[in-house]
Design a protein around this motif. Structure first.
Motif, PDB file in Angstrom:
ATOM      1  N   GLU B 153      18.856  -0.942  40.999  1.00 40.81           N
ATOM      2  CA  GLU B 153      17.911  -2.050  41.096  1.00 40.81           C
ATOM      3  C   GLU B 153      16.615  -1.704  40.378  1.00 40.81           C
ATOM      4  OE1 GLU B 153      18.130  -4.960  42.923  1.00 40.81           O
ATOM      5  OE2 GLU B 153      20.258  -4.595  43.206  1.00 40.81           O
ATOM      6  N   PRO B 154      15.852  -2.726  39.937  1.00 39.10           N
ATOM      7  CA  PRO B 154      14.630  -2.405  39.188  1.00 39.10           C
ATOM      8  C   PRO B 154      13.473  -1.862  40.014  1.00 39.10           C
ATOM      9  CG  PRO B 154      14.965  -4.771  39.318  1.00 39.10           C
ATOM     10  CD  PRO B 154      16.180  -4.144  39.860  1.00 39.10           C
ATOM     11  N   GLU B 155      13.444  -2.096  41.333  1.00 32.93           N
ATOM     12  CA  GLU B 155      12.264  -1.667  42.098  1.00 32.93           C
ATOM     13  C   GLU B 155      12.266  -0.165  42.287  1.00 32.93           C
ATOM     14  OE1 GLU B 155      14.268  -4.082  43.364  1.00 32.93           O
ATOM     15  OE2 GLU B 155      13.052  -5.759  42.731  1.00 32.93           O
ATOM     16  N   ILE B 156      11.123   0.433  41.991  1.00 31.35           N
ATOM     17  CA  ILE B 156      11.054   1.909  42.029  1.00 31.35           C
ATOM     18  C   ILE B 156      11.210   2.432  43.451  1.00 31.35           C
ATOM     19  CG2 ILE B 156       9.540   3.851  41.651  1.00 31.35           C
ATOM     20  CD1 ILE B 156      10.139   3.108  39.065  1.00 31.35           C
ATOM     21  N   ALA B 157      10.562   1.764  44.421  1.00 28.34           N
ATOM     22  CA  ALA B 157      10.625   2.273  45.790  1.00 28.34           C
ATOM     23  C   ALA B 157      12.055   2.272  46.301  1.00 28.34           C
ATOM     24  CB  ALA B 157       9.748   1.413  46.702  1.00 28.34           C
ATOM     25  N   LEU B 158      12.792   1.213  45.951  1.00 27.90           N
ATOM     26  CA  LEU B 158      14.188   1.149  46.385  1.00 27.90           C
ATOM     27  C   LEU B 158      15.012   2.259  45.748  1.00 27.90           C
ATOM     28  CD1 LEU B 158      16.320  -0.301  47.913  1.00 27.90           C
ATOM     29  CD2 LEU B 158      16.523  -1.931  46.070  1.00 27.90           C
ATOM     30  N   MET B 192      18.607   8.314  35.160  1.00 29.43           N
ATOM     31  CA  MET B 192      17.261   8.023  35.629  1.00 29.43           C
ATOM     32  C   MET B 192      16.352   9.229  35.608  1.00 29.43           C
ATOM     33  SD  MET B 192      17.484   5.324  38.596  1.00 29.43           S
ATOM     34  CE  MET B 192      18.575   6.222  39.640  1.00 29.43           C
ATOM     35  N   ILE B 193      16.854  10.364  35.107  1.00 26.79           N
ATOM     36  CA  ILE B 193      15.987  11.536  35.071  1.00 26.79           C
ATOM     37  C   ILE B 193      14.783  11.280  34.178  1.00 26.79           C
ATOM     38  CG2 ILE B 193      15.852  13.920  34.304  1.00 26.79           C
ATOM     39  CD1 ILE B 193      18.478  14.448  35.291  1.00 26.79           C
ATOM     40  N   LEU B 194      14.958  10.384  33.179  1.00 27.13           N
ATOM     41  CA  LEU B 194      13.864  10.169  32.233  1.00 27.13           C
ATOM     42  C   LEU B 194      12.796   9.249  32.761  1.00 27.13           C
ATOM     43  CD1 LEU B 194      15.969   9.836  29.061  1.00 27.13           C
ATOM     44  CD2 LEU B 194      14.326  11.585  29.578  1.00 27.13           C
ATOM     45  N   ASN B 195      12.992   8.698  33.945  1.00 24.74           N
ATOM     46  CA  ASN B 195      12.009   7.773  34.497  1.00 24.74           C
ATOM     47  C   ASN B 195      10.679   8.474  34.714  1.00 24.74           C
ATOM     48  OD1 ASN B 195      10.677   5.996  36.438  1.00 24.74           O
ATOM     49  ND2 ASN B 195      12.661   4.970  36.465  1.00 24.74           N
ATOM     50  N   PRO B 196       9.557   7.853  34.337  1.00 24.94           N
ATOM     51  CA  PRO B 196       8.286   8.568  34.443  1.00 24.94           C
ATOM     52  C   PRO B 196       7.767   8.764  35.863  1.00 24.94           C
ATOM     53  CG  PRO B 196       7.949   6.375  33.558  1.00 24.94           C
ATOM     54  CD  PRO B 196       9.413   6.578  33.611  1.00 24.94           C
ATOM     55  N   ASP B 197       8.295   8.031  36.850  1.00 26.63           N
ATOM     56  CA  ASP B 197       7.742   8.164  38.188  1.00 26.63           C
ATOM     57  C   ASP B 197       8.099   9.523  38.791  1.00 26.63           C
ATOM     58  OD1 ASP B 197       8.465   7.106  41.399  1.00 26.63           O
ATOM     59  OD2 ASP B 197       6.483   6.943  40.486  1.00 26.63           O
ATOM     60  N   ALA B 198       7.072  10.246  39.277  1.00 24.25           N
ATOM     61  CA  ALA B 198       7.311  11.631  39.698  1.00 24.25           C
ATOM     62  C   ALA B 198       8.129  11.701  40.970  1.00 24.25           C
ATOM     63  CB  ALA B 198       5.972  12.346  39.894  1.00 24.25           C
ATOM     64  N   LYS B 199       7.856  10.816  41.946  1.00 25.73           N
ATOM     65  CA  LYS B 199       8.579  10.896  43.213  1.00 25.73           C
ATOM     66  C   LYS B 199      10.042  10.574  43.008  1.00 25.73           C
ATOM     67  CE  LYS B 199       4.870  10.006  46.394  1.00 25.73           C
ATOM     68  NZ  LYS B 199       4.035   8.830  46.516  1.00 25.73           N
ATOM     69  N   LEU B 200      10.300   9.610  42.111  1.00 29.86           N
ATOM     70  CA  LEU B 200      11.696   9.267  41.857  1.00 29.86           C
ATOM     71  C   LEU B 200      12.436  10.431  41.227  1.00 29.86           C
ATOM     72  CD1 LEU B 200      13.926   7.192  41.760  1.00 29.86           C
ATOM     73  CD2 LEU B 200      13.057   6.423  39.586  1.00 29.86           C
ATOM     74  N   LYS B 201      11.785  11.087  40.268  1.00 29.02           N
ATOM     75  CA  LYS B 201      12.427  12.243  39.629  1.00 29.02           C
ATOM     76  C   LYS B 201      12.713  13.306  40.660  1.00 29.02           C
ATOM     77  CE  LYS B 201       9.718  12.885  35.932  1.00 29.02           C
ATOM     78  NZ  LYS B 201       9.340  13.033  34.536  1.00 29.02           N
ATOM     79  N   HIS B 202      11.784  13.515  41.556  1.00 27.68           N
ATOM     80  CA  HIS B 202      11.934  14.527  42.594  1.00 27.68           C
ATOM     81  C   HIS B 202      13.174  14.252  43.433  1.00 27.68           C
ATOM     82  CE1 HIS B 202      10.311  15.345  46.875  1.00 27.68           C
ATOM     83  NE2 HIS B 202      10.978  16.390  46.499  1.00 27.68           N
ATOM     84  N   GLN B 203      13.364  12.984  43.838  1.00 24.85           N
ATOM     85  CA  GLN B 203      14.528  12.669  44.654  1.00 24.85           C
ATOM     86  C   GLN B 203      15.819  12.778  43.862  1.00 24.85           C
ATOM     87  OE1 GLN B 203      14.365  12.385  47.700  1.00 24.85           O
ATOM     88  NE2 GLN B 203      12.280  11.769  48.142  1.00 24.85           N
ATOM     89  N   ILE B 204      15.791  12.341  42.602  1.00 28.06           N
ATOM     90  CA  ILE B 204      17.015  12.386  41.804  1.00 28.06           C
ATOM     91  C   ILE B 204      17.457  13.824  41.595  1.00 28.06           C
ATOM     92  CG2 ILE B 204      17.938  11.992  39.512  1.00 28.06           C
ATOM     93  CD1 ILE B 204      16.264   9.575  39.371  1.00 28.06           C
ATOM     94  N   LEU B 205      16.487  14.687  41.259  1.00 27.65           N
ATOM     95  CA  LEU B 205      16.854  16.088  41.026  1.00 27.65           C
ATOM     96  C   LEU B 205      17.364  16.712  42.317  1.00 27.65           C
ATOM     97  CD1 LEU B 205      13.881  17.002  38.786  1.00 27.65           C
ATOM     98  CD2 LEU B 205      16.243  16.922  38.109  1.00 27.65           C
ATOM     99  N   SER B 206      16.754  16.332  43.438  1.00 26.18           N
ATOM    100  CA  SER B 206      17.238  16.873  44.702  1.00 26.18           C
ATOM    101  C   SER B 206      18.669  16.414  44.961  1.00 26.18           C
ATOM    102  CB  SER B 206      16.299  16.424  45.825  1.00 26.18           C
ATOM    103  OG  SER B 206      17.001  16.213  47.000  1.00 26.18           O
ATOM    104  N   ALA B 207      18.960  15.127  44.668  1.00 25.09           N
ATOM    105  CA  ALA B 207      20.314  14.627  44.900  1.00 25.09           C
ATOM    106  C   ALA B 207      21.323  15.369  44.028  1.00 25.09           C
ATOM    107  CB  ALA B 207      20.375  13.122  44.601  1.00 25.09           C
TER     108      ALA B 207
END
Lengths: 394, 484
Positions: B153-158, B192-207
């Motif tokens: 989905e497009p929303e970053i928080a989601l 989505m690793i290339l996404n600039p949002d830091a928190k999102l990257k953090h969760q993706i790398l953790s996953a």
């Protein structure tokens, strides 16, 4: 007669002699019998023994030959096995020799190949340097972007400040606070203020609603009831300049002013000079402000029902047949059967195979079949064979 | 609302707030229902006793039932309550699962409103976080494909919440990680690793790191999603957690087999990790240090690759300047893995002067037991291959006897063959020190000492033996000068 007399005289002695000779012979007879028996038994014994010996000899010969035959067979087997073992050992030894040479060669060339290792390490260090450089560039680029974003934000902030404070601009009569007569040159804020356009009141953000109920009720207050000009109203409600532009043709005096000078603060000063009335655009906005309900009111109470209706409508669109499916034939008793279009045409079905060119040479225009000019698409022949086996369910 | 919760922090029996809120949940007006649900959520969020009270008052079945029917604000509030209750302990999360909330939460994941999806995904995440059974229950309810859809989905928080939920599901066991991979999550996460949002990257790398840590196949699948070399850019990110998670991911991939480590090395990962270690402090360095240790442990070529990427100076810096014991222990272990292969490797480690540091860590009483054990092993491993004598000499002076044995053994191996080293040994006072070592006759140490002594002429050995000056003086005393 004499003989008879002699015989008669001798008869007793004959009898005695007869008896005597018989009885004397008896023991001899017995002796001789025994002797004969002995001789015979001994002789027969010799015979039998020699026969047995003979048999023995023969049997020995037979056994000798048979056993030698068996032994030779066994020997052949043993020789075969020994030969086989010897050959295998020889092959093993030769194979070991070959393998030794080959493994040494392979290890020296590939596994512990010093030069290869050096090359590899050189390549690794080059890659490392390349990666380090790339990452540094990336980090620099990010920093630059961030700095640029920061600068832009600062610019915007300063611009916004200038726009808010533009009334401090110096006029011909009164010097502004940034343009004190005691200074040699005006403060940079002064120049900023000169460049800035004045702010008009911000319109609150309105959510675009697509439910029909509210706008129907508000139709009379929509801005379409204003007198219109040739220019259409701007799309975004927030742009105050545009709205001012759209509403000003109503006032001809402003029209002239617009023709001569630039917009923005000049219009404002003109409007200020026009008298104690407020800006017409502001007044109209205030009077005919469209309704902005809160989020809670904007949701209709029966939204769930409406959503369900909509879902049902969408599903109804997808249905081929609106009649409910009735399972038993008793429901359909009174209905006449309407055959489908495929069955009710006067033309019969075409045979499936006849439609293909390859099965039906009569359809060909020339007598040759098509030839493949381009090679067939090879991509899908490799499908499923190129991917690694990782993750497949065993 | 927060002041309200502080005032009512009294045992529930006396306050009766829960029963009041429960009746308000059944009110006709939707706004009251929503506000009551929000209040319950905030109460449960604050304290786990209050969360237990929420569970005990049978509020959860009512919430779950009305979750299916109501509008999206109510759904968000109800999912918030479930999340707040479920986050405190596994028993509370089990209570939520028992009242059948999982199915309704999964239905909420299919809702159109992204806020509802976010709230439902958050609740599922907190439930699945505790242990493997709860994660399995979440997976059985069919949440994983929907979470994968939520990620797109497009929303970053989601996206953030969905990625963190997948991470918490996959972390417990290989089967759960396999379920996540089968739903096709890895490809989307990798994109989505290339996404600039830091928190999102953090969760993706953790996953991704939770997925790849379980087995070789899973790690290979993550690598096949082409995360290298993109993941190396995350090592240069400004955010500390992103760097930490990126190095964790690389560590989990490199630790399984030599081939995977080779892949990481060929992609230039070692250099990037070393730079990352240099730019971080504290716990963020730990995964990077462990990664270097794992790579070097697989084979000597890889250890040599770590050495030429200038890893050893960085590790010795970490060893000396980090205050925490566990990080020091990890650095000591990594150095041991690098230096244990061949004399070249040991020399590369010894040249940077880390051996005295390791020795001091082993001897100091303040180090934790783990640190002492690891530094001892590292010293032993390196010493057994070390032929670089200048680094070994300080050990003669202040090493404990069990290490001294190895040191003397190394000397006895090297000295017979190298004349320059023999000379250096004498002039630097090493021979003198060796003579002073007391060893039981017949022990290994005595053998080593004998073999060292046999490399030198007898006069020198006698000259350096302790008490030689005394014997000389005695001879002077007992010498009768020749009467002329």
């Amino acid at each position: 007669m004499a003989t008879l007399a002699r015989l008669q005289a001798r008869s007793s002695t004959v009898g005695n002699q007869y008896y005597f000779r018989n009885s004397v012979v008896d023991p001899f007879r017995k002796k001789e019998n025994d002797a004969a028996v002995k001789i015979q038994s001994w002789f027969r014994g010799c015979q039998v023994r020699s026969y047995i010996r003979h048999l023995n000899r023969i049997v020995t010969i037979i056994q000798k030959w048979w056993r030698s035959f068996l032994g030779r067979k066994q020997y052949q087997l043993t020789v075969q096995v020994a030969y086989y073992t010897m050959m295998m050992n020889l092959y093993n030894a030769m194979a070991v020799r070959i393998q030794r040479r080959w493994r040494g060669y392979r290890v020296r060339k590939y596994l512990f190949n010093y030069y290869y290792l050096k090359e590899y390490l050189k390549v690794v260090s080059e890659t490392n340097d390349a990666i380090r450089k790339a990452l540094e560039e990336f980090a620099e680029m990010k920093e630059r972007e961030e700095k640029k974003a920061n600068l832009e934000r600062e610019e915007k902030k300063r611009d916004y400040q200038a726009r808010k404070m533009h009334y401090l601009l110096s006029t011909k009569q009164i010097p502004g606070i940034y343009n004190s007569p005691f200074r040699k040159e005006p403060d940079p804020w002064e120049l900023q203020l000169q460049k800035a356009k004045p702010l008009t009141h911000r319109r609150p953000k309105v959510k675009q609603k697509d439910s029909t109920s509210l706008t129907d009720w508000l139709a009379c207050t929509s801005t379409r009831s204003f007198p219109r000009s040739e220019i259409l109203p701007p799309i975004n409600r927030k742009q105050c300049q545009g709205w001012a532009q759209w509403l000003t043709p109503v006032i001809p005096a402003l029209w002239e002013a617009k023709a001569d000078r630039s917009q923005g603060q000049e219009i404002k000063t003109i409007l200020d000079n026009m008298g104690p009335f407020r800006d017409i655009t502001e007044v109209l906005e205030q009077r005919y402000r469209p309704l902005e309900p809160t989020l809670r009111v904007a949701e209709p109470i029966d939204e769930l029902k409406l959503a369900r209706e909509e879902l049902r409508r969408e599903e109804w669109l997808q249905n081929v047949n609106d009649n409910m499916f009735l399972p038993f034939s008793s429901y359909h008793k009174n209905e006449k059967y309407i055959p489908s279009m495929h069955l009710s045409s006067k033309y019969g079905p075409v045979s499936y195979k006849e439609q293909f060119r390859s099965e039906n040479p009569k359809k060909w225009i020339c007598d040759k079949d098509f030839q493949t000019v381009l090679p067939s698409f090879e991509l899908f022949s490799k499908y499923g064979k190129l991917y690694s086996k990782a993750g497949q369910i065993v | 609302m927060h002041s309200l919760t502080m005032d009512l922090w009294i045992p529930n029996g006396q306050a009766g707030v829960m029963s009041l809120l429960r009746t308000l949940l059944l009110d006709v007006v939707p706004t009251i229902q929503q506000t009551a649900a929000l209040a319950l959520g905030r109460l449960a969020n604050y304290n786990d006793d209050l969360a237990e009270a929420v569970v005990k008052c049978d509020i959860l079945p009512q919430l779950v039932y009305s979750l299916a029917e109501q509008n999206r604000f109510y759904k968000k509030a109800a999912a918030f309550v479930l999340r707040a209750v479920g986050k405190h302990s596994p028993q509370l999360a089990q209570a939520i699962v028992d009242c059948g909330a999982l199915d309704t939460l999964v239905i909420c994941l299919e809702d159109f409103d992204p806020g509802v999806k976010e709230a439902a995904a958050w609740a599922l995440r907190y439930i699945a976080r505790h242990n493997a059974e709860l994660s399995q229950a979440v997976v059985d309810a069919g949440a994983v494909p929907l979470l994968v859809l939520c990620i797109q989905e497009p929303e970053i928080a989601l996206k953030r919440i969905a990625a963190s939920a997948l991470s918490d599901i996959a972390k417990h066991s290989p089967e759960l990680a396999q379920t996540v991979v089968d739903a096709g999550a890895v490809a989307h996460l990798a994109q989505m690793i290339l996404n600039p949002d830091a928190k999102l990257k953090h969760q993706i790398l953790s996953a991704l790191s939770q997925v790849s840590k379980h087995s070789v196949d899973l790690a290979e699948m993550v690598v096949e999603a082409e995360i290298f070399p993109v993941v190396l850019t995350c090592l240069k990110d400004k955010d500390e957690y992103v760097k930490k998670n990126a190095s964790t991911l690389i560590r989990e991939i490199a630790k399984h087999t030599p081939e995977l480590s080779q892949l990481v090395v060929n992609a230039g990962g070692v250099a990037a990790v070393i730079d990352c270690i240099g730019s971080c402090k504290g716990n963020t360095r730990l995964p990077g240090i462990m990664m270097l240790g794992y790579v070097a442990a697989h084979s000597e070529n890889l250890a040599m690759a770590v050495i030429i990427s200038k890893g050893v100076p960085q590790l010795s810096v970490c060893l000396s300047e980090e205050p925490e014991d566990h990080i020091k222990a990890a650095a000591a272990w990594a150095l041991g893995q690098i230096g244990r292969h061949t004399p070249e490797h040991a020399r590369a480690v010894a040249v940077t002067n880390t051996l005295p540091v390791l020795l001091s860590l082993y001897m100091s009483t303040e180090s934790s037991e783990d640190l002492q054990v690891k530094s001892k092993k590292a010293i032993k491993n390196i010493l057994q291959k070390c032929t670089y004598l200048p680094a070994l000499e300080p050990f003669l002076y202040d090493a404990p006897p069990n290490i001294l044995k190895h040191v003397v053994g190394q000397f006895s191996k090297v000295l017979p063959h190298d004349s320059k080293a023999r000379r250096l040994f004498v002039t630097s006072g090493g021979l003198k020190k060796v003579q002073e070592i007391k060893a039981e006759p017949g022990s290994l140490l005595q053998e080593y000492i004998n073999s060292i002594n046999s490399c030198y002429p007898e006069e020198i050995v006698r000259y350096y033996s302790p008490g030689y000056s005394d014997t000389l003086l005695q001879r002077v005393d007992s010498y009768q000068p020749l009467n002329n």
